[in-house]
Design an enzyme around this catalytic site. Structure first.
Site, mmCIF file in Angstrom:
data_model
loop_
_atom_site.group_PDB
_atom_site.id
_atom_site.type_symbol
_atom_site.label_atom_id
_atom_site.label_comp_id
_atom_site.label_asym_id
_atom_site.label_seq_id
_atom_site.Cartn_x
_atom_site.Cartn_y
_atom_site.Cartn_z
ATOM 1 N N GLY A 78 0.618 -1.291 0.072
ATOM 2 C CA GLY A 78 0.011 -0.042 -0.034
ATOM 3 C C GLY A 78 1.000 1.311 -0.024
ATOM 4 O O GLY A 78 2.195 1.236 0.073
ATOM 5 N N VAL A 108 1.149 3.727 2.387
ATOM 6 C CA VAL A 108 2.094 3.988 3.637
ATOM 7 C C VAL A 108 2.950 2.584 3.767
ATOM 8 O O VAL A 108 4.206 2.915 4.060
ATOM 9 C CB VAL A 108 0.881 3.893 4.863
ATOM 10 C CG1 VAL A 108 1.908 3.866 5.874
ATOM 11 C CG2 VAL A 108 0.097 5.009 4.753
ATOM 12 N N CYS A 126 -3.077 11.501 9.973
ATOM 13 C CA CYS A 126 -2.131 12.296 9.421
ATOM 14 C C CYS A 126 -2.351 13.786 9.446
ATOM 15 O O CYS A 126 -1.356 14.612 9.682
ATOM 16 C CB CYS A 126 -2.018 12.075 7.989
ATOM 17 S SG CYS A 126 -3.793 11.757 7.370
ATOM 18 N N GLY A 148 -4.226 10.808 0.553
ATOM 19 C CA GLY A 148 -4.670 10.362 1.668
ATOM 20 C C GLY A 148 -5.747 9.218 1.728
ATOM 21 O O GLY A 148 -5.978 8.500 2.870
ATOM 22 N N LYS A 202 -11.510 13.208 14.396
ATOM 23 C CA LYS A 202 -10.170 12.933 14.593
ATOM 24 C C LYS A 202 -9.147 13.891 15.167
ATOM 25 O O LYS A 202 -8.516 14.002 16.097
ATOM 26 C CB LYS A 202 -9.365 12.104 13.665
ATOM 27 C CG LYS A 202 -10.000 10.610 13.245
ATOM 28 C CD LYS A 202 -9.408 10.243 11.857
ATOM 29 C CE LYS A 202 -10.228 8.966 11.614
ATOM 30 N NZ LYS A 202 -9.811 8.149 10.159
ATOM 31 N N ARG A 257 -11.146 17.352 0.625
ATOM 32 C CA ARG A 257 -10.230 16.729 -0.312
ATOM 33 C C ARG A 257 -10.191 17.705 -1.315
ATOM 34 O O ARG A 257 -11.073 18.212 -1.992
ATOM 35 C CB ARG A 257 -11.192 15.396 -0.522
ATOM 36 C CG ARG A 257 -10.185 14.348 -1.592
ATOM 37 C CD ARG A 257 -9.086 13.780 -0.533
ATOM 38 N NE ARG A 257 -9.525 12.677 0.482
ATOM 39 C CZ ARG A 257 -8.752 12.313 1.238
ATOM 40 N NH1 ARG A 257 -7.721 12.445 1.386
ATOM 41 N NH2 ARG A 257 -9.239 11.614 1.797
ATOM 42 N N HIS A 285 -0.608 16.831 2.589
ATOM 43 C CA HIS A 285 -1.863 17.630 3.167
ATOM 44 C C HIS A 285 -1.502 19.277 3.689
ATOM 45 O O HIS A 285 -0.241 19.487 4.044
ATOM 46 C CB HIS A 285 -2.167 17.062 4.338
ATOM 47 C CG HIS A 285 -3.328 15.589 4.290
ATOM 48 N ND1 HIS A 285 -3.365 15.328 3.181
ATOM 49 C CD2 HIS A 285 -3.569 14.848 5.129
ATOM 50 C CE1 HIS A 285 -3.958 14.096 2.913
ATOM 51 N NE2 HIS A 285 -4.240 13.779 4.335
HETATM 52 N N1 LIG Z 1 -2.577 7.230 2.992
HETATM 53 C C1 LIG Z 1 -2.421 8.038 3.732
HETATM 54 O O1 LIG Z 1 -2.026 9.169 3.628
HETATM 55 C C2 LIG Z 1 -2.433 7.440 5.234
HETATM 56 C C3 LIG Z 1 -1.851 8.501 6.354
HETATM 57 C C4 LIG Z 1 -2.180 8.013 7.921
HETATM 58 C C5 LIG Z 1 -2.631 6.705 7.929
HETATM 59 N N2 LIG Z 1 -3.073 6.127 6.706
HETATM 60 C C6 LIG Z 1 -3.585 4.938 7.258
HETATM 61 O O2 LIG Z 1 -2.458 3.739 7.044
HETATM 62 C C7 LIG Z 1 -3.221 2.512 6.756
HETATM 63 C C8 LIG Z 1 -2.729 2.062 5.148
HETATM 64 O O3 LIG Z 1 -3.167 3.056 4.258
HETATM 65 P P1 LIG Z 1 -2.724 3.224 3.048
HETATM 66 O O4 LIG Z 1 -2.931 4.669 2.563
HETATM 67 O O5 LIG Z 1 -1.539 2.610 2.592
HETATM 68 O O6 LIG Z 1 -3.837 2.472 1.815
HETATM 69 P P2 LIG Z 1 -3.565 1.634 0.727
HETATM 70 O O7 LIG Z 1 -2.857 2.474 -0.343
HETATM 71 O O8 LIG Z 1 -4.933 1.301 0.176
HETATM 72 O O9 LIG Z 1 -2.840 0.251 1.270
HETATM 73 C C9 LIG Z 1 -3.648 -0.578 2.044
HETATM 74 C C10 LIG Z 1 -3.010 -2.102 1.825
HETATM 75 O O10 LIG Z 1 -3.563 -2.766 2.971
HETATM 76 C C11 LIG Z 1 -3.668 -4.025 2.225
HETATM 77 N N3 LIG Z 1 -4.835 -4.780 3.148
HETATM 78 C C12 LIG Z 1 -6.043 -4.593 3.186
HETATM 79 N N4 LIG Z 1 -6.916 -5.293 3.861
HETATM 80 C C13 LIG Z 1 -5.834 -6.364 4.072
HETATM 81 C C14 LIG Z 1 -6.069 -7.299 4.727
HETATM 82 N N5 LIG Z 1 -7.342 -8.116 5.236
HETATM 83 N N6 LIG Z 1 -4.957 -8.496 4.858
HETATM 84 C C15 LIG Z 1 -3.972 -8.116 4.230
HETATM 85 N N7 LIG Z 1 -3.509 -6.750 3.505
HETATM 86 C C16 LIG Z 1 -4.785 -6.061 3.544
HETATM 87 C C17 LIG Z 1 -4.211 -3.820 0.849
HETATM 88 O O11 LIG Z 1 -4.140 -4.597 0.057
HETATM 89 P P3 LIG Z 1 -5.173 -4.979 -1.229
HETATM 90 O O12 LIG Z 1 -4.705 -4.003 -2.047
HETATM 91 O O13 LIG Z 1 -5.264 -6.443 -1.472
HETATM 92 O O14 LIG Z 1 -6.557 -4.483 -0.612
HETATM 93 C C18 LIG Z 1 -3.091 -2.602 0.387
HETATM 94 O O15 LIG Z 1 -1.937 -2.820 0.036
HETATM 95 C C19 LIG Z 1 -4.776 2.755 6.873
HETATM 96 O O16 LIG Z 1 -5.347 2.503 7.870
HETATM 97 C C20 LIG Z 1 -4.906 4.411 6.754
HETATM 98 O O17 LIG Z 1 -5.967 4.869 7.195
HETATM 99 C C21 LIG Z 1 -2.827 6.259 5.572
#
Ligand SMILES: NC(=O)c1ccc[n+]([C@@H]2O[C@H](COP(=O)([O-])OP(=O)(O)OC[C@H]3O[C@@H](n4cnc5c(N)ncnc54)[C@H](OP(=O)(O)O)[C@@H]3O)[C@@H](O)[C@H]2O)c1
Length: 342
Positions: free
Chosen positions: A13, A15, A129, A160, A213, A235, A242
């Site tokens: 993902g 992050v 974030c 995000g 949050k 957004r 951000h």
């Molecule tokens: N993006 C940001 O700016 C940001 C900032 C702070 C916090 N966060 C938090 O960080 C976390 C990750 O966010 P992200 O932005 O990296 O999201 P992302 O790009 O959608 O990546 C999430 C990853 O988690 C995997 N995943 C989901 N469900 C799963 C499961 N049951 N078992 C194994 N892998 C699983 C997904 O795989 P699949 O593709 O197969 O679903 C994907 O590779 C979230 O909780 C988010 O709220 C994000």
């Protein structure tokens, strides 16, 4: 420094990918590294620190021999795997919001409340974030005079929402150029050429979860339940980083000069504020690095306080870097006291 066994959950993902980069950049003392993801990525090869690693599908048996799990999956997945990992003695640093309000889970920004790490019982939550980005300068102003009230408006990048958010903005940009119909999947509305005053779902009080949050997490991190906070989260069609506009009301008068002087010496912050030359923080400049850029610092014309504008890369300082910094605190505290595991 003692080396530890690290696993990253959600490594494919946005992050998770960044956590890998940050671990390498900061020379985190990794002994064994496990890359965990959903089934669809199992078998992928990744080069990290010049070594080849193979991504594994996460299962309940993935956490044997792991010291620290850097979890970067949505809340629903974190709620499945975090308890399994904790049961096996792993310390989980969780990027999701699943455990942020639990009393026995510290919510940590290393520049602000590093000591809270010591209170963990297996889970440490990485804050939201926008909250991390806003609180870096706010916690410093709070040292000059107690903050009574914050009115914040966030301008949140498409990333995000993870990889799918970034992909949607890029796809819509391409389709618009090719005069194709724009597909809307990741957000409630088209993000290209638009701003959407909704990040996450609405709650009963009319604010979104994202806005709440900022309210609840800021109080927990600053250990101040009385601070009044109101937030509007929007957004915007920016790929990464951000931005937050803040009106900060303090108990005593704080001069712009004093605030600038303190912020210029504060960890994790870069003052970018030269209006004579039209210089101020912008997301294009604060992307792909760890500092929160702070500028447009001026007296609030409506009350006792300051107005400021800041930008920060929410995938790095708002998630990956903050999580790795927490892991560094764990390692250094376990080095100090050899009978305490991380
Ligand atoms: N993006 C940001 O700016 C940001 C900032 C702070 C916090 N966060 C938090 O960080 C976390 C990750 O966010 P992200 O932005 O990296 O999201 P992302 O790009 O959608 O990546 C999430 C990853 O988690 C995997 N995943 C989901 N469900 C799963 C499961 N049951 N078992 C194994 N892998 C699983 C997904 O795989 P699949 O593709 O197969 O679903 C994907 O590779 C979230 O909780 C988010 O709220 C994000």
């Amino acid at each position: 420094m003692k080396k530890v066994n690290v696993a990253i959950l959600g490594v494919m993902g946005s992050v998770g990918t960044e956590i890998l980069k940050v671990l390498e950049e900061r020379k985190f003392p990794v002994d064994n590294l496990k890359l965990l993801a959903s089934k669809k990525y199992a078998g992928r090869e990744i080069i990290w620190n010049s070594l080849k690693y193979v991504v594994e599908e996460v299962t309940k048996d993935s956490f044997d021999d792991v010291d620290i799990l850097l979890s970067a999956v949505p809340s629903e997945a974190s709620k499945i795997y975090t308890p399994i990992a904790v049961e096996k003695g792993v310390v989980v640093i969780d990027n999701s919001s699943a455990y942020r309000y639990d009393e026995n889970v510290p919510l940590v920004i290393p520049e602000i409340n590093p000591e809270d790490v010591e209170t963990h019982e297996g889970i440490i939550a990485n804050p939201n974030c926008s909250t991390i980005i806003a609180l870096l300068p706010l916690s410093e102003i709070n040292k000059l005079s107690l903050i009574k009230r914050i009115i914040a408006s966030t301008y949140q990048a498409a990333s995000g929402a993870g990889n799918k958010g970034m992909e949607e903005l890029e796809r819509q940009t391409k389709d618009y150029a090719n005069e194709k119909e724009l597909e809307v999947k990741a957000f409630h509305h088209q993000i290209l050429h638009n701003v959407i005053p909704q990040v996450d779902n609405f709650t009963e009080n009319g604010y979104t979860k994202e806005e709440m949050k900022m309210v609840n997490e800021s109080r927990k991190i600053l250990h101040n339940k009385n601070i009044n906070i109101s937030c509007t989260s929007v957004r915007v069609p920016v790929l990464r980083s951000h931005s937050v506009s803040m009106i900060v009301e303090t108990e005593d008068d704080v001069s712009v000069e004093k605030a600038k002087e303190l912020l210029s010496k504060s960890k994790g912050i870069k003052i970018v504020d030269d209006i004579e030359r039209n210089i101020y923080p912008m997301p294009k400049d604060s992307s792909n690095q760890d500092l929160v850029f702070v500028g447009r610092i001026r007296k609030d014309l409506s009350g006792n306080g300051l107005n400021l504008w800041c930008c920060g890369d929410q995938i790095r300082k708002g998630a990956a870097t903050n999580a790795v910094q927490i892991a560094e605190l764990l390692v250094s505290s376990s080095n100090e006291s050899s009978d305490r595991s991380c």
